[in-house]
Design a protein around this motif. Sequence first.
Motif, mmCIF file in Angstrom:
data_model
loop_
_atom_site.group_PDB
_atom_site.id
_atom_site.type_symbol
_atom_site.label_atom_id
_atom_site.label_comp_id
_atom_site.label_asym_id
_atom_site.label_seq_id
_atom_site.Cartn_x
_atom_site.Cartn_y
_atom_site.Cartn_z
ATOM 1 N N SER A 120 0.823 -1.210 0.000
ATOM 2 C CA SER A 120 0.000 0.000 0.000
ATOM 3 C C SER A 120 0.853 1.253 0.000
ATOM 4 C CB SER A 120 -0.939 0.005 1.206
ATOM 5 O OG SER A 120 -1.911 -0.992 1.071
ATOM 6 N N ILE A 121 1.940 1.240 0.736
ATOM 7 C CA ILE A 121 2.836 2.393 0.763
ATOM 8 C C ILE A 121 3.397 2.650 -0.635
ATOM 9 C CG2 ILE A 121 5.088 3.221 1.596
ATOM 10 C CD1 ILE A 121 4.353 1.817 4.296
ATOM 11 N N ILE A 122 3.777 1.586 -1.315
ATOM 12 C CA ILE A 122 4.327 1.730 -2.670
ATOM 13 C C ILE A 122 3.270 2.284 -3.619
ATOM 14 C CG2 ILE A 122 5.241 0.487 -4.682
ATOM 15 C CD1 ILE A 122 6.523 -1.489 -2.627
ATOM 16 N N ILE A 123 2.078 1.675 -3.640
ATOM 17 C CA ILE A 123 1.081 2.123 -4.622
ATOM 18 C C ILE A 123 0.511 3.490 -4.273
ATOM 19 C CG2 ILE A 123 0.528 -0.185 -5.466
ATOM 20 C CD1 ILE A 123 -2.056 -0.068 -3.788
ATOM 21 N N ASN A 124 0.404 3.810 -2.984
ATOM 22 C CA ASN A 124 -0.061 5.153 -2.607
ATOM 23 C C ASN A 124 0.969 6.213 -2.998
ATOM 24 O OD1 ASN A 124 -2.482 4.218 -1.567
ATOM 25 N ND2 ASN A 124 -1.711 4.071 0.517
ATOM 26 N N SER A 125 2.244 5.891 -2.843
ATOM 27 C CA SER A 125 3.305 6.815 -3.253
ATOM 28 C C SER A 125 3.277 7.024 -4.766
ATOM 29 C CB SER A 125 4.670 6.283 -2.820
ATOM 30 O OG SER A 125 4.740 6.193 -1.414
ATOM 31 N N LEU A 126 3.050 5.956 -5.508
ATOM 32 C CA LEU A 126 2.931 6.077 -6.965
ATOM 33 C C LEU A 126 1.704 6.905 -7.340
ATOM 34 C CD1 LEU A 126 3.980 2.502 -8.086
ATOM 35 C CD2 LEU A 126 5.116 4.632 -8.738
ATOM 36 N N ASP A 127 0.597 6.704 -6.625
ATOM 37 C CA ASP A 127 -0.613 7.491 -6.879
ATOM 38 C C ASP A 127 -0.342 8.983 -6.705
ATOM 39 O OD1 ASP A 127 -2.104 5.232 -7.411
ATOM 40 O OD2 ASP A 127 -3.135 5.208 -5.474
ATOM 41 N N VAL A 128 0.401 9.329 -5.659
ATOM 42 C CA VAL A 128 0.745 10.733 -5.409
ATOM 43 C C VAL A 128 1.523 11.301 -6.589
ATOM 44 C CG1 VAL A 128 2.184 12.238 -3.967
ATOM 45 C CG2 VAL A 128 0.674 10.571 -2.890
ATOM 46 N N MET A 129 2.343 10.476 -7.221
ATOM 47 C CA MET A 129 3.140 10.906 -8.373
ATOM 48 C C MET A 129 2.368 10.777 -9.689
ATOM 49 S SD MET A 129 6.029 11.843 -7.300
ATOM 50 C CE MET A 129 7.076 11.776 -5.887
ATOM 51 N N LYS A 130 1.061 10.540 -9.571
ATOM 52 C CA LYS A 130 0.173 10.414 -10.738
ATOM 53 C C LYS A 130 0.490 9.190 -11.594
ATOM 54 C CE LYS A 130 -1.703 14.465 -9.829
ATOM 55 N NZ LYS A 130 -2.045 14.498 -8.453
ATOM 56 N N MET A 131 0.992 8.138 -10.943
ATOM 57 C CA MET A 131 1.287 6.875 -11.619
ATOM 58 C C MET A 131 0.365 5.811 -11.021
ATOM 59 S SD MET A 131 3.716 7.726 -13.693
ATOM 60 C CE MET A 131 4.234 6.136 -14.252
ATOM 61 N N THR A 132 -0.854 5.746 -11.532
ATOM 62 C CA THR A 132 -1.847 4.840 -10.959
ATOM 63 C C THR A 132 -1.895 3.526 -11.715
ATOM 64 O OG1 THR A 132 -3.590 5.813 -12.311
ATOM 65 C CG2 THR A 132 -3.264 6.753 -10.118
ATOM 66 N N HIS A 133 -2.440 2.520 -11.044
ATOM 67 C CA HIS A 133 -2.593 1.197 -11.638
ATOM 68 C C HIS A 133 -4.065 0.797 -11.575
ATOM 69 C CE1 HIS A 133 1.692 1.218 -10.610
ATOM 70 N NE2 HIS A 133 1.829 0.364 -11.590
ATOM 71 N N ILE A 134 -4.494 0.017 -12.520
ATOM 72 C CA ILE A 134 -5.855 -0.508 -12.552
ATOM 73 C C ILE A 134 -6.006 -1.493 -11.393
ATOM 74 C CG2 ILE A 134 -7.507 -1.833 -13.940
ATOM 75 C CD1 ILE A 134 -5.890 -0.848 -16.412
ATOM 76 N N GLU A 135 -7.175 -1.502 -10.775
ATOM 77 C CA GLU A 135 -7.441 -2.379 -9.626
ATOM 78 C C GLU A 135 -7.081 -3.834 -9.926
ATOM 79 O OE1 GLU A 135 -8.663 -1.695 -6.385
ATOM 80 O OE2 GLU A 135 -8.176 0.345 -6.979
ATOM 81 N N GLN A 136 -7.510 -4.330 -11.061
ATOM 82 C CA GLN A 136 -7.244 -5.724 -11.423
ATOM 83 C C GLN A 136 -5.741 -5.997 -11.495
ATOM 84 O OE1 GLN A 136 -9.115 -6.937 -15.054
ATOM 85 N NE2 GLN A 136 -8.726 -9.103 -14.685
ATOM 86 N N THR A 137 -4.978 -5.036 -11.965
ATOM 87 C CA THR A 137 -3.522 -5.180 -12.040
ATOM 88 C C THR A 137 -2.927 -5.293 -10.641
ATOM 89 O OG1 THR A 137 -3.489 -3.867 -14.061
ATOM 90 C CG2 THR A 137 -1.397 -4.108 -12.906
ATOM 91 N N LEU A 138 -3.431 -4.483 -9.707
ATOM 92 C CA LEU A 138 -2.943 -4.535 -8.324
ATOM 93 C C LEU A 138 -3.266 -5.878 -7.682
ATOM 94 C CD1 LEU A 138 -3.962 -0.963 -7.099
ATOM 95 C CD2 LEU A 138 -1.701 -1.737 -7.842
ATOM 96 N N VAL A 139 -4.481 -6.370 -7.892
ATOM 97 C CA VAL A 139 -4.890 -7.662 -7.326
ATOM 98 C C VAL A 139 -3.998 -8.775 -7.864
ATOM 99 C CG1 VAL A 139 -6.751 -9.381 -7.257
ATOM 100 C CG2 VAL A 139 -7.259 -6.962 -6.868
ATOM 101 N N LYS A 140 -3.789 -8.785 -9.170
ATOM 102 C CA LYS A 140 -2.927 -9.810 -9.777
ATOM 103 C C LYS A 140 -1.499 -9.723 -9.243
ATOM 104 C CE LYS A 140 -5.357 -10.470 -14.136
ATOM 105 N NZ LYS A 140 -5.276 -10.335 -15.603
ATOM 106 N N LYS A 141 -0.989 -8.507 -9.089
ATOM 107 C CA LYS A 141 0.377 -8.313 -8.577
ATOM 108 C C LYS A 141 0.497 -8.893 -7.174
ATOM 109 C CE LYS A 141 4.541 -6.567 -8.223
ATOM 110 N NZ LYS A 141 5.667 -7.272 -8.802
ATOM 111 N N VAL A 142 -0.478 -8.608 -6.309
ATOM 112 C CA VAL A 142 -0.445 -9.142 -4.945
ATOM 113 C C VAL A 142 -0.489 -10.664 -4.973
ATOM 114 C CG1 VAL A 142 -1.751 -9.356 -2.784
ATOM 115 C CG2 VAL A 142 -1.389 -7.107 -3.796
#
Length: 134
Positions: free
Chosen positions: A77-99
């Motif tokens: 969550s820290i990684i993806i939230n930090s990326l979100d702040v930098m306007k680098m978002t990922h699709i939900e399905q991509t995050l689920v698959k990555k986990v």
Amino acid sequence: MELNAKAINMMHCAISVDEYWKVSRCKTVKEIWEKLQVTHECTKQVKETMIDMLQKEYEIFFMKDGEIIDEMFEKFSIIINSLDVMKMTHIEQTLVKKVLRSLTKEWEIKATMVAKRNNLSPLSYDELRRKRLA
């Protein structure tokens, strides 16, 4: 106490001790705000470097042996939230698959069951985290 002094006091209460020492000598709220902006403003090059580092962390992310599932979700969550702040978002399905791909062998069966049961597409990252792969 005058309005400016109250506003400065509120600003001092709202920031961390480290930030306080950066702005403690400022006489107006505007000075505090400008000092904090300069302190936290990053150049385009710094921002690109930060994005590169976070993307690398995202790419190599995996659950460590013996790690608790909540700890793993917290790190991710820290990684993806930090990326979100930098306007680098990922699709939900991509995050689920990555986990699910990042889990240790002990979680492999549960991850497979979750993937089959939910067909991944309707399952969001937050739902997966809430379920803790139960």
